[in-house]
Design an enzyme around this catalytic site. Sequence first.
Site, PDB file in Angstrom:
ATOM      1  N   CYS A  90       0.812  -1.225   0.000  1.00  0.00           N
ATOM      2  CA  CYS A  90       0.000   0.000   0.000  1.00  0.00           C
ATOM      3  C   CYS A  90       0.840   1.269   0.000  1.00  0.00           C
ATOM      4  O   CYS A  90       0.297   2.357  -0.170  1.00  0.00           O
ATOM      5  CB  CYS A  90      -0.901   0.041   1.233  1.00  0.00           C
ATOM      6  SG  CYS A  90      -2.027  -1.345   1.401  1.00  0.00           S
ATOM      7  N   ARG A 130      -5.610   7.698  -2.436  1.00  0.00           N
ATOM      8  CA  ARG A 130      -6.179   6.384  -2.762  1.00  0.00           C
ATOM      9  C   ARG A 130      -6.576   5.646  -1.489  1.00  0.00           C
ATOM     10  O   ARG A 130      -7.680   5.100  -1.383  1.00  0.00           O
ATOM     11  CB  ARG A 130      -5.151   5.567  -3.556  1.00  0.00           C
ATOM     12  CG  ARG A 130      -5.575   4.160  -3.902  1.00  0.00           C
ATOM     13  CD  ARG A 130      -4.435   3.393  -4.551  1.00  0.00           C
ATOM     14  NE  ARG A 130      -3.368   3.082  -3.622  1.00  0.00           N
ATOM     15  CZ  ARG A 130      -3.354   2.021  -2.812  1.00  0.00           C
ATOM     16  NH1 ARG A 130      -4.360   1.172  -2.822  1.00  0.00           N
ATOM     17  NH2 ARG A 130      -2.340   1.811  -2.003  1.00  0.00           N
TER      18      ARG A 130
END
Length: 184
Positions: A90, A130
């Site tokens: 991530c 995001r």
Amino acid sequence: MGSLLMERNFMVEDTFTNGKLSKKEKILFLIKFYIIFLVVFFILSYFGKYLIGIVTYLSYIFTKIIISDARLADNFIYLPNNTVEVVEECTGSFLIAGLLALIIVYSKNIKEFIIGIFFVLLAFFVNIFRIVLICYLVNMHPESSYLYHEIAGYGVILTLVPVLVIGYLKIIEKYRHSSNKSHL
């Protein structure tokens, strides 16, 4: 992935050098790109735990603005209706390594490199956006968290990465064009 990079490289070469690179220069560009990419990626991976902490914290801060009940513990963002774990994938280290490698190989001087660093920072914050978007969506629809992770995650990355790369290349093209005019 390699053929996509080759197509993008030739697009870059045709667009910004009027097709003047030899086959040897194209291959050398790709070799430099991949070597620098691997070095940067391994360096970022080495600092993965720290990067996870930074990305988690920044994602939490921005998530807290839209979900006031959000809580942070280690690399987990606890939301009222769900929990989001930020893992090494991530952090955007793959994206950042690729963009940084492109900038290092493509930049001809320090000004172009500094312009590129701005785009790397922009990519970093696009990745934070995001994660915040994923937090928002999985909190609103906890039953579909995997779906929102995939759609929002890849949708943002696949949309904004080309925009960042093309934006960087266009700005460098304008910079080089204006530099050439001033030297005439």
